[in-house]
Design an enzyme around this catalytic site. Sequence first.
Site, PDB file in Angstrom:
ATOM      1  N   ASP A 539      82.152  11.051  -3.509  1.00 14.29           N
ATOM      2  CA  ASP A 539      81.316  10.532  -2.432  1.00 14.29           C
ATOM      3  C   ASP A 539      79.868  10.861  -2.781  1.00 14.29           C
ATOM      4  OD1 ASP A 539      80.921   9.354   0.215  1.00 14.29           O
ATOM      5  OD2 ASP A 539      80.179  11.337   0.724  1.00 14.29           O
ATOM      6  N   GLU A 541      75.871  11.284  -1.098  1.00 17.73           N
ATOM      7  CA  GLU A 541      74.964  11.268   0.045  1.00 17.73           C
ATOM      8  C   GLU A 541      73.644  10.684  -0.472  1.00 17.73           C
ATOM      9  OE1 GLU A 541      75.809  11.984   3.124  1.00 17.73           O
ATOM     10  OE2 GLU A 541      77.819  12.556   2.494  1.00 17.73           O
ATOM     11  N   HIS A 680      80.054  14.404   6.167  1.00 16.66           N
ATOM     12  CA  HIS A 680      78.693  14.096   5.736  1.00 16.66           C
ATOM     13  C   HIS A 680      78.129  15.101   4.742  1.00 16.66           C
ATOM     14  CE1 HIS A 680      78.821  10.705   8.234  1.00 16.66           C
ATOM     15  NE2 HIS A 680      78.815  11.380   9.363  1.00 16.66           N
ATOM     16  N   ASP A 685      83.385  15.031   2.250  1.00 18.98           N
ATOM     17  CA  ASP A 685      83.881  13.666   2.416  1.00 18.98           C
ATOM     18  C   ASP A 685      84.807  13.263   1.264  1.00 18.98           C
ATOM     19  OD1 ASP A 685      82.558  13.477   4.744  1.00 18.98           O
ATOM     20  OD2 ASP A 685      81.039  12.032   4.106  1.00 18.98           O
TER      21      ASP A 685
END
Lengths: 725, 126
Positions: A539, A541, A680, A685
């Site tokens: 994942d 960010e 998050h 995640d």
Amino acid sequence: MSPKNKFFWWVIVSIGFVLIVFVAMAWLFWQPLPPDEKALLVQVFKANFGYLFTVAFLLFAVLGLTLDWFFRFYIIPLGQLADEASLMCSVNPGHRVNIDGGKDVIRLSRIINQNAERYQEIKNNIREKIERAKADVESEKNIFAGLLSELPEGVVICNARGRIILYNRQAKAVLGENDPDGLSEEPRECRQSDRYVGLGRTIYEILDKNLIEHALNEIHLKLERKSPNAASFFVMVSRNHSLIKVEAVPVLDHERIFSGFILIFRDITEKLQRDREVNNQLRSLTKNMRASVSSIRSAAELLLEYPGMEPEQRQSFYTIVHDEARSLSELLNNKWFDYSSFIKTQWPLVTVTTGDFIQGITRRAKETLGVTIDLLHCDCEESIKIDNYSLLLSMLFVLHHLKEEVHVDHFNCTLTRKEGYAVLDFGWRGEPIRLDALRNWENMILKVNEDMIPLTLKDVVGHHDAEIWTYSDREKNGFSYFRLSLPVHDIPASEQIRHLAILSESRPEFYDFDLFNQAGQTSELDNQPLSELTYTVFDTETTGLNPQGGDEIISIGAVRIVNGRILRDEKFDQLVNPQRELSWESIKFHQIQPEVLKGQPTIDQVLPAFRRFVGNTVLVAHNAAFDMRMLQMKEWTTGIRFINPVLDTLLLSAVVHPIHQSHNLESAAHRMGIKVVGRHTALGDAWTTAELFLKLIRLLANKGIYTLKEAREASQKTYYARLRY
Amino acid sequence: MPHKILVVEDEPNILIPIRFLLEKNGYEVMAVENGEAVMEALSAFAPDLVLLDIMLPQMDGFEVCQVIRNHPDWRDIKIAFLTAMGRDMDISKGMSMGGDAYITKPFSNAEVIECVKNLLSDEPQK
């Protein structure tokens, strides 16, 4: 199809059907009527059109409402009931059906929930028993793991395809990261090596492929010959430039079929260095002693033989005798003698026959260099102690340079035992190689095409206590030779140490791993079962949701799934300096403050490390289109491309639960009974996505989707696949 | 004319007795201490025999031997190695590279003289 679309289709089809029936009946009634009756009917219809239209409208309205009621209270709830019952039976047994619908649907829900309670009770009982058994096995596994971690040697066990299925910390230290304990304060990814040691990874990415293939070829040859000692040895250089002796031991199953191999790594740098020093000292000692004794003997004999020599001459000989005698005393008082017991027995070499050795050279010379070797004579049964790979590579290196220097690709060869030595001669018609050229070769790193070890020819020859030189045989009319002379060796019985490991039909007591049946990943990835593939679930960010608009990655987190298990110790977690401002909205979302990112590596430093972490696994992400787009935006500047197959848990969730509206990570995880931790954060995640993905694999199987290809095709058909970033 | 012998030896304590021994036995002797000086000495002195140490500074004895054997004017010069390298492999190497004799230190004077006489017995005195 969404529930709303389904309903409209129902209404259209039903009304269409009623209209068709009505029109058909009216036409059948109208046809046989005489003209006067038809005129009368038209007159009546016109006079009462308002009443008739109202009745028809009311009829259709009642039909529509009935259908709507029926759809909302029976059709949709039944679909949801099927989905939720499926969830309870598979990934989330704690889930209970709670659906609004008709009386019968609610009754059915209650019955399903009651059965689920009973089922769960039974399951809990079974689980308790399984847990107890697992605890026992776990304890045995811990003993085994403890034993393995305490071994002084590094150990890596691979399956037949070279996938790592077990390793210990020492092996990781030798092969991979410089700081396996993670004690360094430097950002983890920046100090990580270009070799990731981990379960499911291929050993060929970590060690030189040629070394492993050479060892496996040797092992297979020995197994074919039913040799009792099927192990192979080679020497490699570790990341921190230590010299590592590697022992490759084959693992055979109960039918004696090759099913994997064990690599055992021993650091021999210090020992070799000590041996080398002792050897040099002993050679120097011998040379100095010989020289001193020679001087004394010669001078003494002259003094005796020529008593009438000049006094100055006599004095000079006395001085020689005195000086050399003193020098001898100093030599004998030196501690060098104490080391003599270490020499030679410590060399990490393996015994092979001269026949095997020359056969290997002949075959590889033909394959690698296109050089033909005509073996004229061979004393093939002599034993020599060698490091097979490095000495073989040395001979290929010499043949390669000989070919270039004398422009010959055909050599005569003899391998003869001369007293205590095996003497290997490569002959050609022409001038010998000059010794200064040979000395140049001696100081070059051994490299022949793709084969390379970071040692010089001189290192390897010295390591074998051997000699090389070239000469010309004047009697044979212009033939020149390159000669390798190395000591022959008689095999002591104690050398038959570790031959091969044969697994019994039942598993060894301390193993619970399905070590040797894991599918490898090749070009047939598409047809492999999802449960057998290796995945990197990741994942990112970001500074925002617009990759094309300049938003940047600020964090990458990833975990690996191997054999249906998330590996806790093999994760990638790295903050990234985006080199731009963070918006307040994004900070509220991911809680990463700008000052935290200031000292972090930039994306062009992080992506190569992430690429190595990913390797050739299948990539998985939730809403992967977005994360992949973020990575693709960096292709141009970093040169890093991710061409791995990709699966998206958002799309897969829509595949298994088409009736549910929401497939965001929280909803999908909640449906599957997954506790969301660290939402998050990239790693949090990624971890949630990995857990979700494992559950989805089981649900996909219920829908007949088993392979990577089938999963990808099903994903593409879903509505969400149309989204583009 | 006496036979000429070139002694290549970097240890003075060996060189001095050898030189004395050879001169006492009627040979004309020239001595050099390293391999590179041999080339000049070969041209200037034109020896019949070279007594050659192996472990020399700069160019070692094997290389010197190879140079002599590859030079058309020097090919017939006799070469006797006089060295502390006494392994069978060293002897084999020295002889196969063109040495005519191999004397291992420590040696006796009689051994050296016998070897020199044998090698020079076929050589006409200049």
